[in-house]
Design a protein around this motif. Sequence first.
Motif, short mmCIF file in Angstrom:
data_model
loop_
_atom_site.label_atom_id
_atom_site.label_comp_id
_atom_site.label_asym_id
_atom_site.label_seq_id
_atom_site.Cartn_x
_atom_site.Cartn_y
_atom_site.Cartn_z
N ALA A 252 0.85 -1.18 0.00
CA ALA A 252 0.00 0.00 0.00
C ALA A 252 0.89 1.24 0.00
CB ALA A 252 -0.91 -0.01 1.23
N THR B 6 -0.77 -0.28 -4.73
CA THR B 6 -1.77 0.79 -4.70
C THR B 6 -1.11 2.15 -4.59
OG1 THR B 6 -2.00 0.83 -2.28
CG2 THR B 6 -3.37 -0.77 -3.49
N THR C 248 -5.88 3.38 -5.47
CA THR C 248 -6.60 3.37 -4.20
C THR C 248 -6.21 4.59 -3.37
OG1 THR C 248 -6.53 0.94 -4.17
CG2 THR C 248 -7.10 2.04 -2.10
N HIS D 174 -6.18 5.49 0.35
CA HIS D 174 -6.30 4.72 1.58
C HIS D 174 -6.97 5.49 2.72
CE1 HIS D 174 -4.16 0.95 0.58
NE2 HIS D 174 -3.73 1.70 -0.42
N ARG E 39 -12.35 4.62 2.98
CA ARG E 39 -12.53 3.29 3.57
C ARG E 39 -13.17 2.31 2.60
NH1 ARG E 39 -14.79 4.94 9.63
NH2 ARG E 39 -13.25 6.60 10.02
N VAL F 11 -10.60 0.89 0.23
CA VAL F 11 -9.72 -0.10 0.85
C VAL F 11 -10.47 -1.41 1.07
CG1 VAL F 11 -8.25 -0.61 2.84
CG2 VAL F 11 -8.37 1.72 1.93
N ASN G 14 2.59 -1.51 4.69
CA ASN G 14 1.98 -0.18 4.80
C ASN G 14 3.08 0.86 4.59
OD1 ASN G 14 -0.77 -0.65 5.24
ND2 ASN G 14 -0.45 -1.05 7.41
N ILE H 103 2.27 3.92 3.07
CA ILE H 103 1.49 5.06 2.62
C ILE H 103 2.01 6.33 3.30
CG2 ILE H 103 -0.86 5.86 2.21
CD1 ILE H 103 -1.49 2.89 3.55
N THR I 81 -4.15 6.43 7.30
CA THR I 81 -4.13 5.51 6.16
C THR I 81 -3.65 4.12 6.57
OG1 THR I 81 -1.92 6.33 5.61
CG2 THR I 81 -3.77 7.29 4.41
N THR J 18 -6.01 0.71 6.47
CA THR J 18 -5.58 -0.42 5.67
C THR J 18 -5.44 -1.68 6.51
OG1 THR J 18 -4.42 1.11 4.21
CG2 THR J 18 -3.84 -1.22 4.03
#
Length: 309
Positions: free
Chosen positions: A16, A40, A77, A79, A82, A85, A104, A106, A139, A143
Amino acid sequence: MSTQDGPLAGRIALVAGATRGAGRALAVELGRAGATVYVTGRTTRAAVSEVGRATETIEETGELVTAAGGEGVAVPTDHLAREQVAALVARIDRERGRLDILVNDIWGADHLIDHPFTERMWETDLDRGLRMLRLGVETHIVTSHHALPLLTRHEGGLLVEVTDGTAESNADYRGAFYYDLAKYAPLRMALGLGRELSGFGCTAVAVTPGFLRSEQMLDTYFKVTEENWRDGIAQDPHFAISETPTYLGRGVAALAADPERARFNGRSLDSGTLAREYGVTDVDGSRPDCWPYLKRVLAGEEVDAADYR
């Protein structure tokens, strides 16, 4: 070795925040090790995120994963949305039935940072500060909330929280209130979620690069390329300790393939530590060790970066 026989063959990963930088490299190296990687981000060939960089897209990241020998699946996406995700995780479940690795990474808030850190907390625009926390903390929470039920369906799952700095290096104040919170939070996420995931036979870690030569760092801040990056040392002598995003990517791919990775559960690991642990190097064969170097620099010592590569 064919990636079909790679150490992560058959594993399903979600990276992500993989449009550029460390996220992109993490996705590519997981793919190189044989994983199927869902990637993403918000910047696509049709739309540019608030970061304002159209030069890297999430579709390109997916193609790079596939070119490395894995299977890249690009899913634009946001993030913070919601429902997006939730739909992403439902798609992975529908198409693969499992999730083995969640990264993760992001962020997308560099444009909100005061360079250099000069603003006090109460002098920082509140909306700007809170936006940084939403992008760098909320975020990750959104996720994990949606993805961890799928990750915990099978033992051996790995959650990787990407941040800036280890628990040790972030023990001191990072010089800017909102940035400090945003980069410390993933360390606590790894610690707390490591406790919760261990009951399912899964592991959580936080990882950090050192002085990262991301695309934005190269062309925006230092105005160099990867080929002539050493020219940037004239602007900042500490740039001599910098590393490519691939360095962290190689370390995390090795971690993901390690059957004994649970020994790191809840801990924070930097790229240099991962390199020593798994014998990986940066693309030039060096092994940068940024955080011990910076610790001595901040202590007022004169240090030669060459001793830490």
